[in-house]
Design an enzyme around this catalytic site. Structure first.
Site, mmCIF file in Angstrom:
data_model
loop_
_atom_site.group_PDB
_atom_site.id
_atom_site.type_symbol
_atom_site.label_atom_id
_atom_site.label_comp_id
_atom_site.label_asym_id
_atom_site.label_seq_id
_atom_site.Cartn_x
_atom_site.Cartn_y
_atom_site.Cartn_z
ATOM 1 N N ASP A 49 0.822 -1.209 0.000
ATOM 2 C CA ASP A 49 0.000 0.000 0.000
ATOM 3 C C ASP A 49 0.858 1.262 0.000
ATOM 4 O O ASP A 49 0.334 2.374 -0.128
ATOM 5 C CB ASP A 49 -0.994 -0.001 1.169
ATOM 6 C CG ASP A 49 -0.327 -0.091 2.530
ATOM 7 O OD1 ASP A 49 0.914 -0.169 2.601
ATOM 8 O OD2 ASP A 49 -1.062 -0.090 3.545
ATOM 9 N N SER A 50 2.174 1.094 0.062
ATOM 10 C CA SER A 50 3.090 2.216 -0.161
ATOM 11 C C SER A 50 2.917 2.800 -1.553
ATOM 12 O O SER A 50 3.408 3.901 -1.838
ATOM 13 C CB SER A 50 4.541 1.771 0.050
ATOM 14 O OG SER A 50 4.798 0.545 -0.617
ATOM 15 N N ASP A 88 -0.928 -6.242 -0.317
ATOM 16 C CA ASP A 88 -1.370 -5.634 0.937
ATOM 17 C C ASP A 88 -2.883 -5.469 0.978
ATOM 18 O O ASP A 88 -3.507 -5.069 -0.009
ATOM 19 C CB ASP A 88 -0.743 -4.243 1.106
ATOM 20 C CG ASP A 88 0.527 -4.264 1.933
ATOM 21 O OD1 ASP A 88 0.784 -5.263 2.627
ATOM 22 O OD2 ASP A 88 1.259 -3.258 1.891
ATOM 23 N N LYS A 118 -1.220 -9.581 2.716
ATOM 24 C CA LYS A 118 -0.503 -9.112 3.910
ATOM 25 C C LYS A 118 -1.380 -8.118 4.640
ATOM 26 O O LYS A 118 -2.019 -7.273 4.022
ATOM 27 C CB LYS A 118 0.829 -8.457 3.551
ATOM 28 C CG LYS A 118 1.628 -8.008 4.791
ATOM 29 C CD LYS A 118 3.028 -7.545 4.442
ATOM 30 C CE LYS A 118 3.076 -6.176 3.826
ATOM 31 N NZ LYS A 118 2.606 -5.100 4.772
ATOM 32 N N GLU A 120 -1.603 -5.695 8.486
ATOM 33 C CA GLU A 120 -0.863 -5.141 9.612
ATOM 34 C C GLU A 120 -1.564 -5.446 10.927
ATOM 35 O O GLU A 120 -2.792 -5.522 10.982
ATOM 36 C CB GLU A 120 -0.712 -3.625 9.447
ATOM 37 C CG GLU A 120 0.097 -3.220 8.228
ATOM 38 C CD GLU A 120 0.247 -1.711 8.098
ATOM 39 O OE1 GLU A 120 -0.133 -0.983 9.049
ATOM 40 O OE2 GLU A 120 0.752 -1.257 7.052
ATOM 41 N N GLU A 186 9.026 -4.286 10.880
ATOM 42 C CA GLU A 186 9.412 -2.971 10.374
ATOM 43 C C GLU A 186 9.871 -2.058 11.493
ATOM 44 O O GLU A 186 9.178 -1.881 12.498
ATOM 45 C CB GLU A 186 8.261 -2.304 9.616
ATOM 46 C CG GLU A 186 8.657 -0.944 9.059
ATOM 47 C CD GLU A 186 7.673 -0.358 8.054
ATOM 48 O OE1 GLU A 186 7.911 0.769 7.588
ATOM 49 O OE2 GLU A 186 6.675 -1.035 7.735
#
EC number: 2.1.2.11
Length: 277
Positions: A49-50, A88, A118, A120, A186
């Site tokens: 999502d970056s 993501d 993925k 978070e 991270e």
């Protein structure tokens, strides 16, 4: 049988089996050309999502949508021949509960062909990870600095220093116990990353963590020098593509204004040349 048919793309089970073995290599990709560039070197490629920041110019990852992840995921999927594709889950697509997470994860897999998603979060996401993995959706977890939570974390600071290390360790153990096949660590202290790597049976993928992690990942636009608005401490620039591209554009503009481009070899005659016999 063709050489292409003989290529075996890694699966989540293959990545899991790499625990304690040869380091796992990963980069992000958001476009077809970049995916082609990184494919042969990587074990898995992440459509992160970056993309919101490095491609769309958003101030954070929070504005990224499912439609954006599907679109970029499809573009990358068409390029990959060697690497496993992970995508993501964007902010707001899974936090409400396991059922919401399943619907959106299933959409990502169905519309892009990705091998895994993925998401978070640690302890608070364990139930969701367990729900997904029990329903045939492989999950890569992400703990430590979780960019989607910057408003509650107070920014992009290192996570897990001092007593806070117990929280990050608990998060890593929770996602491992819930069935994640790997976990991204991270922006955590190296000693903590090494401790987590030793404590859990799934691979750790470091980004601003430790060389002792089971693998590493970077944002491709950071390491290639394409994204230059800022440079995190954990990024090593392996290229200067923004500077190289800017110089090329400036040279093009100079030649256009001087009418030296297009040159004779770039233009067409009134009649097609005769074919050689």
């Amino acid at each position: 049988m063709s050489a292409t048919a003989q290529i075996r793309v890694p699966t989540p089970q293959d990545i899991l089996a790499r625990k304690g073995g040869d380091p796992i290599v990963s980069l992000t990709a958001y476009t077809h050309p970049i995916a082609e560039m990184v494919d042969e070197a990587c074990d898995f490629v992440l459509v992160g999502d970056s993309v919101g920041m490095v491609i769309h110019g958003l101030p954070s990852t929070l504005g990224v949508t499912m439609d954006m992840m599907v679109m970029h995921g499809q573009a990358v999927a068409r390029a990959l021949k060697h690497s496993m594709l992970v995508i993501d889950m964007p902010f707001g697509s899974y936090e409400e509960g396991p059922e919401q997470a399943f619907r959106n994860a299933a959409r990502l897999m169905r519309e892009t062909g990705c091998a895994a998603v993925k998401l978070e979060g640690g302890v608070e996401m364990a139930e969701t990870i367990r729900f997904l993995t029990s329903r045939s959706i492989p999950v890569m977890a992400h703990v430590g600095l979780t960019p989607q939570a910057i408003n509650t974390l107070g920014g992009y600071a290192v996570q897990g220093r001092g007593e806070d290390g117990d929280r990050v360790m608990a998060d890593a153990k929770a996602v491992s116990d819930a069935g994640a096949f790997a976990v991204v660590l991270e922006k955590v202290p190296a000693n903590l990353a090494d401790g987590i790597t030793a404590a859990i049976p799934i691979p750790t993928i470091g980004i601003g963590a430790s060389a002792g992690c089971d693998g590493q990942i970077l944002v491709v636009d950071d390491m290639l020098g394409l994204f230059t608005k800022f440079k995190p401490k954990f990024v090593k620039r392996y290229g200067t593509l923004f500077d190289d591209g800017k110089a090329a554009v400036e040279q093009y503009a100079k030649e256009v204004r001087a009418r030296s481009f297009p040159a004779p070899e770039h233009i067409f005659a009134d009649q097609a040349p005769e074919k050689k016999k």
